[in-house]
Write an enzyme that holds these catalytic residues in place. Structure first.
Site, short mmCIF file in Angstrom:
data_model
loop_
_atom_site.label_atom_id
_atom_site.label_comp_id
_atom_site.label_asym_id
_atom_site.label_seq_id
_atom_site.Cartn_x
_atom_site.Cartn_y
_atom_site.Cartn_z
N MET A 37 -1.19 9.23 12.46
CA MET A 37 -1.90 9.83 12.13
C MET A 37 -2.56 10.64 12.83
O MET A 37 -3.62 10.65 13.16
CB MET A 37 -3.14 8.31 12.18
CG MET A 37 -2.59 7.50 11.82
SD MET A 37 -3.78 5.46 11.49
CE MET A 37 -2.58 4.61 13.08
N ASP B 91 1.15 -1.02 -0.01
CA ASP B 91 0.36 0.23 -0.13
C ASP B 91 1.12 1.20 0.11
O ASP B 91 2.47 1.27 -0.32
CB ASP B 91 -0.98 -0.06 1.12
CG ASP B 91 -0.41 -0.55 2.44
OD1 ASP B 91 -0.98 -0.95 3.52
OD2 ASP B 91 0.98 -0.64 2.95
N LYS C 15 -3.68 3.99 -0.86
CA LYS C 15 -5.34 4.71 -1.75
C LYS C 15 -4.28 5.32 -2.92
O LYS C 15 -5.33 5.16 -4.08
CB LYS C 15 -5.17 5.67 -0.46
CG LYS C 15 -6.02 5.53 0.49
CD LYS C 15 -6.59 6.13 1.33
CE LYS C 15 -6.86 5.36 2.46
NZ LYS C 15 -6.77 6.65 3.65
#
Ligand code: SAH
Length: 500
Positions: free
Chosen positions: A172, A36, A58
Site C-alpha cells: 500500500m 472485495d 471498491k
C-alpha cells in the site's frame, strides 16, 4: 437449523493458480461469498452457481463498505445457518483486517476458520525474480504498510529499518513512495541500494520497475506505476535481472479467449496461464445428452451385434456412461466390442471409465477415423455415438469402404452466451481465440452476434474442420499441426514468437 460458520480465505496475490487447495474447497462449499477487489475472475468462477455473492470492495461499486458493516454481514449470514466464505486478496491476516472481522464472530460464538493465502509480499517479488532473502546479502525480511491516514505523516521508524540491513517490502505504498525513499535515505541507507516497485504482480499484466533507492520515485513516476503495487528495497532486488522468469514466459500478457465448454476448459486454460497468457474463459457451447434417446438405448441393449463402437468426442463417451448409470449398469454391459476414438482427448475420457481405445487414427478428424476403420476391415457392424450435427466426413469414408454402420445422435450442442460484454471488449488486435471444434466457432460467433467485428482477432483452430468453420466467418486463423491440445498450444506459442 444448520449451524453457520465463516471461513476467511486468502485468495492469493492474483495468479488464480496460487489459491490453496483448502481455499478452493472452502469456496466450492460456500453458500455465501463476501469478496472485495484484488480477487480475480478465475477464482470467482469456482463459486457455486447457487451461492450468493456480496461485493464489499471498491472497484465495481465505487465505494467501500465500512468495516463494521462487513463484520455485520458476516455475522448475519452465519447466524442464518450459512457457510460464509470471506475472500480476501493475498493472506487475510497480513494487512487484510482478517483479525478485525473475526472479533464480532468470536463475541457471538459463531464458529470460524482462517485459511491462509499466499501473500503478495513474498509472491510478487518471487514472480519478478526477487528472492526476499538470500544468504549472501540479508538475514531478515520486514513487511511494512505504506498506507497513510489522510493528512498524517507516515508512521514508520526508518532508522530502525535501515539498521536491520534486511529486505524491506512495503505494501500500500505507491502514493507514499517518495516519502518512503526519502525516509530511508535520511536514515542513512545507501542511495544506490537496489529497489523495485512491482505493479499487478503474478498477473499477466505484471510490470516490474527496477531502480535504486535514490532513482525509484522518479522512475516510478515516468513509468506511471499505479496501485496495486509493492515496493521492495534491498540487495536482493539485484537478482531480478538474472531471475526474472515470469516476464519471459512465451505467452506473457497475451490475451487468449478459451471457448471450450466449462467442464473441459480447465486444463487448456491452466496450461495457457502457466505460459503467462491472460486467459478469459468463454464457454459458449454446452453439450447435453439427448434424453430420452431410444436409438442409443436400443443399440446398447444389442451391443453384441456390433464389432466397433466409435466416439468422435469425449461428450459421446459421457452420454454413453450416463445411459449406463441411469439404467443401473456399468461398462461390463459393453462386452467385447472394440472401441475407436477420434483422438487422445476422447481416449482419455474412455480411460477415466477403465476403458481404452483399440483404434485412434493418425490424424484426429472424422475422415481419418473413417479411413482407419476401413483399414481395420470390420466384418461386423459399426456403432457411432456422436453429436446431433456430426460431420459427414466419417460416414462418407465408411460408405466408401462399404462398411455397415448405425450413426446415432446421442448428445446435442447448445450455444450459451455468458459475459458477452467482457468478451466484446477483448476483440482487439493480438487477441487469440482458441477453437477446439467447429461447434465452438459457431457458438462464439452466435454468442457475440454475427455482425460483431472479429477482424482483429486470431482464431487458433485445433484442426481442419474447425479451421474451415472459422473461414466461413472470415476469421483469420492459425491451425495446430495435429488435433491435440499440445499441438494447439505449441502453435499459439510459435505464432507468438513469429509475431513479435
Ligand atoms: N493481504 C494482502 C495485502 C492487502 S494490502 C496480501 O497478503 O497480499 C493491499 C496491498 O497489497 C496493495 O496495496 C499492494 O501493495 C499489495 N498487493 C496485493 N496484490 C498485489 C499484486 N498483485 N501486485 C502488487 N501488489 C499487490
Amino acid at each position: 437449523m444448520k449451524k453457520g460458520q465463516v471461513i476467511l480465505v486468502g485468495a492469493g496475490p492474483g495468479d488464480p493458480d496460487l489459491l490453496t487447495i483448502k481455499g478452493r474447497k472452502a469456496i466450492e462449499s460456500a453458500d455465501v461469498v463476501v469478496y472485495d477487489r484484488l480477487v480475480g475472475q478465475a477464482i470467482f468462477d469456482l463459486i457455486p452457481p447457487g451461492a450468493e455473492r456480496i461485493n464489499v470492495g471498491k472497484e465495481s461499486s465505487h465505494h467501500t463498505v465500512p468495516q463494521d458493516q462487513i463484520n455485520r454481514i458476516l455475522l448475519e449470514k452465519a447466524l442464518e445457518g450459512k457457510c460464509v466464505v470471506r475472500l480476501k486478496g493475498g493472506d487475510p491476516f497480513l494487512f487484510g483486517r482478517g483479525g478485525e472481522e473475526l472479533e464480532l464472530l468470536a463475541e457471538h460464538g459463531v464458529s470460524f476458520q482462517e485459511i491462509p493465502g499466499i501473500t503478495s509480499a513474498i509472491a510478487v517479488p518471487a514472480y519478478a525474480g526477487i528472492p526476499v532473502t538470500h544468504r549472501d546479502c540479508c538475514s531478515s525480511l520486514h513487511i511494512i504498510t505504506g498506507h497513510q491516514r489522510a493528512g498524517k505523516p507516515l508512521n514508520i521508524n526508518f532508522p530502525a529499518l535501515v539498521q536491520t540491513r534486511g529486505t524491506l517490502v512495503f505494501l500500500m505504498g505507491v502514493s507514499a513512495l517518495e516519502e518512503i525513499c526519502r525516509g530511508l535515505l535520511d536514515a542513512g541507507m545507501e542511495p544506490d541500494m537496489p529497489a523495485a516497485v512491482i505493479e499487478r504482480g503474478t498477473t499477466p499484466s505484471q510490470r516490474p520497475v527496477l531502480a535504486t533507492l535514490s532513482t525509484l520515485p522518479e522512475t516510478a513516476r515516468t513509468e506511471q506505476v499505479k496501485s496495486p503495487a509493492i515496493i521492495v528495497v534491498g540487495k536482493v532486488c539485484a537478482y531480478s535481472r538474472q531471475f526474472d522468469w515470469f516476464d519471459h514466459l512465451p505467452l506473457k500478457g497475451k490475451k487468449v479467449i478459451v471457448t471450450r465448454p466449462r467442464e473441459r476448459a480447465g486444463t487448456l486454460s491452466e496450461r495457457l496461464r502457466a505460459l503467462g497468457a491472460d486467459v478469459t474463459e468463454f464457454p459458449c457451447i454446452e453439450t447435453h445428452p439427448l434424453l430420452p434417446c431410444p436409438a442409443m438405448e436400443q443399440a446398447v441393449d444389442n451391443i453384441g451385434r456390433y464389432e466397433w463402437l466409435v466416439f468422435t468426442s469425449p461428450a459421446g463417451v459421457s452420454a454413453l456412461m450416463d445411459l449406463l448409470e441411469r439404467t443401473d449398469r456399468d461398462v461390463r454391459a459393453l462386452g467385447p466390442v472394440k472401441l475407436a476414438a477420434i483422438g487422445p482427448g476422447t481416449d482419455r475420457e474412455l480411460r477415466r471409465h477403465g476403458l481404452r481405445a483399440d483404434l485412434i487414427p493418425e490424424v484426429y478428424d472424422g475422415e481419418h477415423l473413417g479411413q482407419a476403420l476401413c483399414r481395420a476391415k470390420p466384418t461386423g457392424k459399426v456403432l457411432i455415438l456422436r453429436a446431433q450435427w456430426g460431420t459427414r466426413a466419417l460416414t462418407d469414408a465408411l460408405d466408401g469402404g462399404t462398411i455397415a454402420y448405425d450413426d446415432i445422435r446421442c448428445y446435442e450442442t447448445r450455444y450459451t452466451a455468458p459475459n458477452t460484454d467482457r468478451v466484446r471488449g477483448l476483440l482487439t488486435p493480438g487477441t487469440i481465440v482458441t477453437f477446439t471444434s467447429a461447434s465452438t466457432v459457431t457458438g462464439f460467433v452466435s454468442a457475440l452476434g454475427e455482425d460483431t467485428d472479429c477482424s482483429a482477432i486470431t482464431a487458433a483452430c485445433i484442426g481442419k474442420q474447425t479451421e474451415a468453420q472459422a473461414h466461413k466467418y472470415n476469421l483469420h486463423t492459425i491451425t495446430a499441426e495435429h488435433a491435440t491440445m499440445d499441438a494447439l498450444i505449441q502453435r499459439i506459442v510459435e505464432g507468438e514468437s513469429s509475431w513479435n
